[in-house]
Design a protein around this motif. Structure first.
Motif, PDB file in Angstrom:
ATOM      1  N   GLY A 106       0.809  -1.204   0.000  1.00 37.97           N
ATOM      2  CA  GLY A 106       0.000   0.000   0.000  1.00 37.97           C
ATOM      3  C   GLY A 106       0.846   1.259   0.000  1.00 37.97           C
ATOM      4  O   GLY A 106       1.903   1.330  -0.617  1.00 37.97           O
ATOM      5  N   GLY A 107       0.390   2.261   0.754  1.00 36.57           N
ATOM      6  CA  GLY A 107       1.057   3.552   0.760  1.00 36.57           C
ATOM      7  C   GLY A 107       2.255   3.662   1.660  1.00 36.57           C
ATOM      8  O   GLY A 107       2.793   4.761   1.846  1.00 36.57           O
ATOM      9  N   GLY A 108       2.708   2.549   2.249  1.00 34.91           N
ATOM     10  CA  GLY A 108       3.985   2.553   2.952  1.00 34.91           C
ATOM     11  C   GLY A 108       3.945   2.726   4.456  1.00 34.91           C
ATOM     12  O   GLY A 108       4.990   2.911   5.086  1.00 34.91           O
ATOM     13  N   ALA A 109       2.771   2.646   5.075  1.00 37.60           N
ATOM     14  CA  ALA A 109       2.689   2.851   6.525  1.00 37.60           C
ATOM     15  C   ALA A 109       3.515   1.821   7.290  1.00 37.60           C
ATOM     16  O   ALA A 109       4.238   2.156   8.242  1.00 37.60           O
ATOM     17  CB  ALA A 109       1.228   2.807   6.984  1.00 37.60           C
ATOM     18  N   ASN A 110       3.419   0.558   6.893  1.00 41.45           N
ATOM     19  CA  ASN A 110       4.220  -0.485   7.549  1.00 41.45           C
ATOM     20  C   ASN A 110       5.671  -0.441   7.080  1.00 41.45           C
ATOM     21  O   ASN A 110       6.599  -0.652   7.867  1.00 41.45           O
ATOM     22  CB  ASN A 110       3.623  -1.870   7.275  1.00 41.45           C
ATOM     23  CG  ASN A 110       2.288  -2.060   7.950  1.00 41.45           C
ATOM     24  OD1 ASN A 110       2.132  -1.825   9.140  1.00 41.45           O
ATOM     25  ND2 ASN A 110       1.299  -2.493   7.180  1.00 41.45           N
ATOM     26  N   ALA A 111       5.842  -0.174   5.804  1.00 35.73           N
ATOM     27  CA  ALA A 111       7.195  -0.148   5.239  1.00 35.73           C
ATOM     28  C   ALA A 111       8.092   0.834   5.977  1.00 35.73           C
ATOM     29  O   ALA A 111       9.252   0.538   6.289  1.00 35.73           O
ATOM     30  CB  ALA A 111       7.134   0.210   3.754  1.00 35.73           C
ATOM     31  N   LEU A 112       7.551   1.993   6.302  1.00 38.37           N
ATOM     32  CA  LEU A 112       8.347   3.023   6.959  1.00 38.37           C
ATOM     33  C   LEU A 112       8.824   2.576   8.336  1.00 38.37           C
ATOM     34  O   LEU A 112       9.903   2.977   8.791  1.00 38.37           O
ATOM     35  CB  LEU A 112       7.529   4.311   7.084  1.00 38.37           C
ATOM     36  CG  LEU A 112       8.280   5.566   7.524  1.00 38.37           C
ATOM     37  CD1 LEU A 112       9.388   5.912   6.533  1.00 38.37           C
ATOM     38  CD2 LEU A 112       7.314   6.735   7.670  1.00 38.37           C
ATOM     39  N   ALA A 113       8.051   1.712   8.994  1.00 41.22           N
ATOM     40  CA  ALA A 113       8.429   1.228  10.322  1.00 41.22           C
ATOM     41  C   ALA A 113       9.360   0.021  10.265  1.00 41.22           C
ATOM     42  O   ALA A 113      10.230  -0.137  11.122  1.00 41.22           O
ATOM     43  CB  ALA A 113       7.177   0.874  11.125  1.00 41.22           C
ATOM     44  N   PHE A 114       9.212  -0.829   9.250  1.00 38.13           N
ATOM     45  CA  PHE A 114      10.000  -2.059   9.185  1.00 38.13           C
ATOM     46  C   PHE A 114      11.326  -1.862   8.440  1.00 38.13           C
ATOM     47  O   PHE A 114      12.313  -2.541   8.739  1.00 38.13           O
ATOM     48  CB  PHE A 114       9.191  -3.171   8.509  1.00 38.13           C
ATOM     49  CG  PHE A 114       8.196  -3.838   9.410  1.00 38.13           C
ATOM     50  CD1 PHE A 114       8.435  -5.110   9.928  1.00 38.13           C
ATOM     51  CD2 PHE A 114       7.013  -3.213   9.757  1.00 38.13           C
ATOM     52  CE1 PHE A 114       7.521  -5.734  10.762  1.00 38.13           C
ATOM     53  CE2 PHE A 114       6.088  -3.819  10.601  1.00 38.13           C
ATOM     54  CZ  PHE A 114       6.342  -5.079  11.099  1.00 38.13           C
ATOM     55  N   ALA A 115      11.343  -0.972   7.454  1.00 39.85           N
ATOM     56  CA  ALA A 115      12.528  -0.817   6.610  1.00 39.85           C
ATOM     57  C   ALA A 115      13.804  -0.475   7.371  1.00 39.85           C
ATOM     58  O   ALA A 115      14.888  -0.940   6.978  1.00 39.85           O
ATOM     59  CB  ALA A 115      12.261   0.221   5.521  1.00 39.85           C
ATOM     60  N   PRO A 116      13.759   0.333   8.435  1.00 42.06           N
ATOM     61  CA  PRO A 116      15.018   0.624   9.141  1.00 42.06           C
ATOM     62  C   PRO A 116      15.683  -0.597   9.765  1.00 42.06           C
ATOM     63  O   PRO A 116      16.850  -0.521  10.172  1.00 42.06           O
ATOM     64  CB  PRO A 116      14.574   1.614  10.237  1.00 42.06           C
ATOM     65  CG  PRO A 116      13.332   2.243   9.707  1.00 42.06           C
ATOM     66  CD  PRO A 116      12.639   1.140   8.957  1.00 42.06           C
ATOM     67  N   HIS A 117      14.990  -1.726   9.801  1.00 41.10           N
ATOM     68  CA  HIS A 117      15.510  -2.917  10.466  1.00 41.10           C
ATOM     69  C   HIS A 117      15.973  -3.989   9.479  1.00 41.10           C
ATOM     70  O   HIS A 117      16.160  -5.147   9.851  1.00 41.10           O
ATOM     71  CB  HIS A 117      14.429  -3.498  11.399  1.00 41.10           C
ATOM     72  CG  HIS A 117      13.903  -2.493  12.376  1.00 41.10           C
ATOM     73  ND1 HIS A 117      14.580  -2.155  13.529  1.00 41.10           N
ATOM     74  CD2 HIS A 117      12.782  -1.727  12.355  1.00 41.10           C
ATOM     75  CE1 HIS A 117      13.891  -1.240  14.190  1.00 41.10           C
ATOM     76  NE2 HIS A 117      12.806  -0.951  13.499  1.00 41.10           N
ATOM     77  N   CYS A 118      16.153  -3.596   8.205  1.00 44.34           N
ATOM     78  CA  CYS A 118      16.626  -4.568   7.219  1.00 44.34           C
ATOM     79  C   CYS A 118      17.506  -3.864   6.189  1.00 44.34           C
ATOM     80  O   CYS A 118      17.520  -2.633   6.086  1.00 44.34           O
ATOM     81  CB  CYS A 118      15.449  -5.268   6.530  1.00 44.34           C
ATOM     82  SG  CYS A 118      14.374  -4.183   5.562  1.00 44.34           S
ATOM     83  N   ASP A 119      18.222  -4.675   5.422  1.00 45.11           N
ATOM     84  CA  ASP A 119      19.073  -4.135   4.361  1.00 45.11           C
ATOM     85  C   ASP A 119      18.283  -3.862   3.082  1.00 45.11           C
ATOM     86  O   ASP A 119      18.614  -2.949   2.322  1.00 45.11           O
ATOM     87  CB  ASP A 119      20.207  -5.114   4.058  1.00 45.11           C
ATOM     88  CG  ASP A 119      21.082  -5.366   5.273  1.00 45.11           C
ATOM     89  OD1 ASP A 119      21.348  -4.400   6.021  1.00 45.11           O
ATOM     90  OD2 ASP A 119      21.473  -6.528   5.499  1.00 45.11           O
ATOM     91  N   GLU A 120      17.276  -4.682   2.847  1.00 41.09           N
ATOM     92  CA  GLU A 120      16.442  -4.514   1.651  1.00 41.09           C
ATOM     93  C   GLU A 120      14.991  -4.763   2.022  1.00 41.09           C
ATOM     94  O   GLU A 120      14.664  -5.748   2.666  1.00 41.09           O
ATOM     95  CB  GLU A 120      16.863  -5.474   0.540  1.00 41.09           C
ATOM     96  CG  GLU A 120      16.023  -5.338  -0.729  1.00 41.09           C
ATOM     97  CD  GLU A 120      16.409  -6.345  -1.817  1.00 41.09           C
ATOM     98  OE1 GLU A 120      15.802  -6.310  -2.901  1.00 41.09           O
ATOM     99  OE2 GLU A 120      17.314  -7.163  -1.561  1.00 41.09           O
ATOM    100  N   PHE A 121      14.122  -3.839   1.590  1.00 41.10           N
ATOM    101  CA  PHE A 121      12.683  -3.981   1.807  1.00 41.10           C
ATOM    102  C   PHE A 121      12.023  -4.156   0.450  1.00 41.10           C
ATOM    103  O   PHE A 121      12.147  -3.312  -0.434  1.00 41.10           O
ATOM    104  CB  PHE A 121      12.110  -2.759   2.515  1.00 41.10           C
ATOM    105  CG  PHE A 121      10.677  -2.931   2.944  1.00 41.10           C
ATOM    106  CD1 PHE A 121      10.372  -3.400   4.208  1.00 41.10           C
ATOM    107  CD2 PHE A 121       9.634  -2.628   2.074  1.00 41.10           C
ATOM    108  CE1 PHE A 121       9.050  -3.584   4.600  1.00 41.10           C
ATOM    109  CE2 PHE A 121       8.304  -2.807   2.455  1.00 41.10           C
ATOM    110  CZ  PHE A 121       8.024  -3.280   3.728  1.00 41.10           C
TER     111      PHE A 121
END
Length: 271
Positions: A106-121
């Motif tokens: 979707g519009g990235g609500a979860n992505a913004l929270a999870f992405a800092p904890h991985c090398d690639e999202f």
């Protein structure tokens, strides 16, 4: 006597109840729509229905009206990450991951929270505009690579081939929107196939209760409230995940929050 506005509201509520009852009776009699029809109707909404008044809210765009009046957009992802982290501790999970995929980003609500904890999202979605919006939000996390994958709802397995192997598979506020419970299980098979050995899936469903209104609709996708299209009894979904080869680690229930109700979160490790 009721005021005209109250009468109008009561009439609309009564009509909604009648429609829901007819839906359930239709399905019980075996006249629900075919899988092909349900998928086509879902595609018509999610791919071509961007002018629908509910589309941006259901797609979790930051500027959607629901996030201006009812819920905080950033809290959606933050609360999901906090819950994931708590549940991961139960199984002694990692603090950082190589690759995370979100099916239905979707519009990235979860992505913004999870992405800092991985090398690639890796973000998977059926609409290129949502992938663009997710990428736009992840510009705030420049150290994490963002890989968008466009999926065809008629053939999600093809998109899965582009995803590759991942450490974490997340699917949140999506499984209640899919055309049917069977379609949801296709996505969970994809999750199992894409996860590395020892990887973990963090997914959410709507759960069924004894109330007939909480059952899956299987009928009139575009004419129904899509956020209540598909649901699972908790014990049934747990067993189905075991049958797919997952080890259920935890289940967390949220009976109600500012967005909706009857959320069940599962942490599932790949055996």
């Amino acid at each position: 006597m009721c005021a005209p506005a109250d009468m109008k509201r009561l009439a609309a509520e009564a009509k909604g109840l009648v429609v829901q009852a007819l839906d359930r009776v239709t399905v019980r009699l075996g006249f629900g729509h075919s899988q092909e029809r349900l998928v086509d109707d879902a595609k018509a909404y999610w791919v071509d229905g961007m002018a629908e008044p509910t589309w941006r809210g259901f797609s979790h765009f930051r500027d959607a009206g629901v996030f201006q009046t009812t819920a905080d957009w950033t809290s959606v992802g933050r609360e999901h990450w906090d819950l994931f982290e708590r549940l991961e501790r139960l199984r002694g999970g990692a603090d950082r991951y190589s690759r995370i995929v979100e099916w239905g980003c979707g519009g990235g609500a979860n992505a913004l929270a999870f992405a800092p904890h991985c090398d690639e999202f890796v973000g998977v979605d059926v609409n290129p505009q949502t992938l663009d919006e997710c990428g736009h939000q992840l510009e705030a996390v420049p150290k994490t690579k963002f890989t968008p994958v466009l999926a065809d709802m008629s053939n999600p397995e093809a998109a899965a081939e582009q995803v590759g192997q991942v450490d974490v598979f997340i699917c949140l506020y999506v499984l209640e929107l899919v055309p049917s419970p069977e379609y949801g299980l296709r996505l969970m098979q994809i999750a199992h196939d894409r996860l590395k050995d020892g990887g973990v899936a963090f997914v959410q469903t709507k759960y069924q209760t004894a109330n007939w209104r909480t059952a899956s609709r299987r009928h009139r996708y575009r004419g129904s409230r899509s956020s209540g299209m598909t649901s699972y009894p908790i014990d049934t979904f747990w067993t189905q995940m075991t049958d797919l080869g997952f080890q259920p680690e935890a289940c967390y229930l949220v009976p109600h929050n500012p967005l909706d109700e009857r959320y069940a979160y599962y942490l599932l490790s790949k055996r």
